[in-house]
Design an enzyme around this catalytic site. Sequence first.
Site, short mmCIF file in Angstrom:
data_model
loop_
_atom_site.label_atom_id
_atom_site.label_comp_id
_atom_site.label_asym_id
_atom_site.label_seq_id
_atom_site.Cartn_x
_atom_site.Cartn_y
_atom_site.Cartn_z
N HIS A 138 -0.66 1.56 -12.56
CA HIS A 138 -1.54 1.72 -11.41
C HIS A 138 -2.76 0.85 -11.63
O HIS A 138 -3.22 0.69 -12.76
CB HIS A 138 -1.96 3.19 -11.29
N HIS A 172 0.83 -1.20 0.00
CA HIS A 172 0.00 0.00 0.00
C HIS A 172 0.87 1.25 0.00
O HIS A 172 0.86 2.03 -0.95
CB HIS A 172 -0.91 -0.04 1.23
N ASP A 210 3.83 7.84 -6.89
CA ASP A 210 5.03 7.47 -6.15
C ASP A 210 6.31 7.68 -6.92
O ASP A 210 7.40 7.61 -6.36
CB ASP A 210 4.95 6.00 -5.73
C1 LIG Z 1 0.56 -0.94 -9.70
C2 LIG Z 1 0.50 -2.29 -10.38
C3 LIG Z 1 0.55 -3.38 -9.31
C4 LIG Z 1 -0.80 -2.38 -11.18
O1 LIG Z 1 -0.89 -3.63 -11.70
P1 LIG Z 1 -2.12 -4.12 -12.61
O2 LIG Z 1 -3.10 -3.04 -12.85
O3 LIG Z 1 -2.58 -5.36 -12.00
O4 LIG Z 1 -1.41 -4.35 -13.97
P2 LIG Z 1 -0.90 -5.76 -14.48
O5 LIG Z 1 0.00 -6.34 -13.43
O6 LIG Z 1 -2.08 -6.52 -14.94
O7 LIG Z 1 0.00 -5.34 -15.69
C5 LIG Z 1 -0.42 -5.24 -17.04
C6 LIG Z 1 0.80 -5.42 -17.93
O8 LIG Z 1 1.71 -4.33 -17.72
C7 LIG Z 1 2.93 -4.83 -17.18
N1 LIG Z 1 3.33 -3.93 -16.11
C8 LIG Z 1 2.53 -3.35 -15.18
N2 LIG Z 1 3.23 -2.53 -14.40
C9 LIG Z 1 4.50 -2.58 -14.84
C10 LIG Z 1 5.67 -1.94 -14.44
N3 LIG Z 1 5.66 -1.09 -13.41
N4 LIG Z 1 6.80 -2.22 -15.10
C11 LIG Z 1 6.80 -3.08 -16.13
N5 LIG Z 1 5.71 -3.73 -16.58
C12 LIG Z 1 4.57 -3.47 -15.93
C13 LIG Z 1 2.64 -6.21 -16.67
O9 LIG Z 1 3.79 -7.03 -16.68
C14 LIG Z 1 1.60 -6.67 -17.64
O10 LIG Z 1 2.25 -7.02 -18.85
P3 LIG Z 1 1.74 -8.28 -19.72
O11 LIG Z 1 0.36 -7.91 -20.15
O12 LIG Z 1 2.74 -8.40 -20.81
O13 LIG Z 1 1.75 -9.45 -18.77
C15 LIG Z 1 1.70 -2.45 -11.35
O14 LIG Z 1 1.60 -1.52 -12.38
C16 LIG Z 1 3.05 -2.32 -10.64
O15 LIG Z 1 3.53 -3.30 -10.07
N6 LIG Z 1 3.67 -1.12 -10.67
C17 LIG Z 1 4.92 -0.89 -10.01
C18 LIG Z 1 4.73 -0.69 -8.53
C19 LIG Z 1 4.12 0.63 -8.19
O16 LIG Z 1 4.54 1.66 -8.64
N7 LIG Z 1 3.09 0.59 -7.34
C20 LIG Z 1 2.47 1.79 -6.83
C21 LIG Z 1 1.08 1.94 -7.26
S1 LIG Z 1 0.43 3.41 -6.54
#
Ligand SMILES: CC(C)(COP(=O)(O)OP(=O)(O)OC[C@H]1O[C@@H](n2cnc3c(N)ncnc32)[C@H](O)[C@@H]1OP(=O)(O)O)[C@@H](O)C(=O)NCCC(=O)NCCS
Length: 430
Positions: A307, A268, A363
């Site tokens: 996100h 979170h 972030d």
């Molecule tokens: C925030 C987060 C968990 C959202 O995830 P989500 O909405 O579930 O998105 P998904 O995990 O389904 O990702 C979709 C695609 O983008 C990719 N992707 C998502 N975030 C990515 C990132 N930060 N870097 C590289 N690839 C990323 C995934 O690998 C996936 O690729 P694919 O379709 O080839 O498998 C994810 O973007 C992430 O881990 N970001 C980095 C951590 C972060 O900054 N978190 C803070 C959020 S406020």
Amino acid sequence: MTDQTLTVRDNRTGEEYELEITDGTVRAADLGKIGKTDDEPGLAVYDPGFTNTASTRSAVTYIDGEKGILEYRGYPIEQLAEHSTYLEVAYLLIHGELPTKEQHDQWVHEITFHTFVHENLKSLMQGFRYDAHPMGMLLSGVGALSTFYPEARAITDEQVRHEQIVRMIAKMPTLGAWSFRHAQGKPYIYPDNDLTYTENFLSMLFKMSEQKYDPDPRLSKALEVLFILHADHEQNCSTNAVRSVGSSQVDPYSAVSAGIAALYGPLHGGANEAVLRMLKRIGSKDKVPEFIEGVKNGDERLMGFGHRVYKNYDPRAKIIKKAVDDVFEVTGVNPLLEIAQELEKIALEDEYFVQRKLYPNVDFYSGLIYEALQFPPEMFTVLFAIPRTSGWLAQWVELVDDKEQKIARPKQIYTGGRGLDFVPAAQRWA
Ligand SMILES: CC(C)(COP(=O)(O)OP(=O)(O)OC[C@H]1O[C@@H](n2cnc3c(N)ncnc32)[C@H](O)[C@@H]1OP(=O)(O)O)[C@@H](O)C(=O)NCCC(=O)NCCS
């Protein structure tokens, strides 16, 4: 409207049901009528993490992730960040409307004069180990406040409620700053009620021997903007924790400390810390293309990008970028900024990121600002919890006044054994 229904055919029985659709949702209780017999419960929804379940009606914060929109009580975050103050935004979130001049002045006065905490709470904070995590200290401090104000249990009394809201918003920077000073072995600094909310926070964080701490207005303004951006974000993990715990009608200090506990978790509140670690690991601007290749090959993750809700530029990230410039003007440029800017530039042009709608989130830059202000990474979530308190309280007030709400009590699908015969230990181990 008659077409606002969902017809469901239960193929187990052939029976059809018509469920009303309201605001794009069907009621789980209506689903519960499907297949219900004297022996069998009706249909339920299985939704770990509530990813597609609305738990409440709320008029506090609106998000459209596809379009990159964030509004508090209908006001766009960009306008609030540019023209408002954190305390005015806190008033807006909690009361639902912008204050008149009198309401504003009274609100600011009340909050300013409740910044001090009971001396015994200071002793409690001092009792922590020298290396205590500041978030653990904040969490305990806020929980302990409930024992200093036992009247807070009268949650339906509007006057009592108001007093606790004022107290909590007022005391949060004091507890947060003391948790920071504690790790450094520095004396706790008492609030200075001549200063604004963010100036006073900076004073309690950084004041040493000077008679009066005089914060740089660019820093207090940047902090003000960061506080506004973090004030609320509708039904996330910590807000859900506040609402869930609050639904037992416990006092608001205990409910908010549950929110702080949720925010403590790395999924979170920990992403900006991960961004910093990533930037340090990359080390220099020329290593960025190599790192991006690693991300595209799936060996790395570009922290601070993507996100769950925003599939467009996180509106808060745009605003933070501006604050970054102001802060670095005061503190001098952090070499990590160059790496961050290069990463952003390359990622925003690269097909991999464009196709997946991966944009910088809040972030991506906030960690850089915090580091420039010399906060250790453990303080980052404290800096999130302080402003989020107004959002948690706005959501808590909404919960308490909502006649439709009940004590939170999800269902489960039981997967364990049944009716086993207990054999006492002495016999089992014989
Ligand atoms: C925030 C987060 C968990 C959202 O995830 P989500 O909405 O579930 O998105 P998904 O995990 O389904 O990702 C979709 C695609 O983008 C990719 N992707 C998502 N975030 C990515 C990132 N930060 N870097 C590289 N690839 C990323 C995934 O690998 C996936 O690729 P694919 O379709 O080839 O498998 C994810 O973007 C992430 O881990 N970001 C980095 C951590 C972060 O900054 N978190 C803070 C959020 S406020």
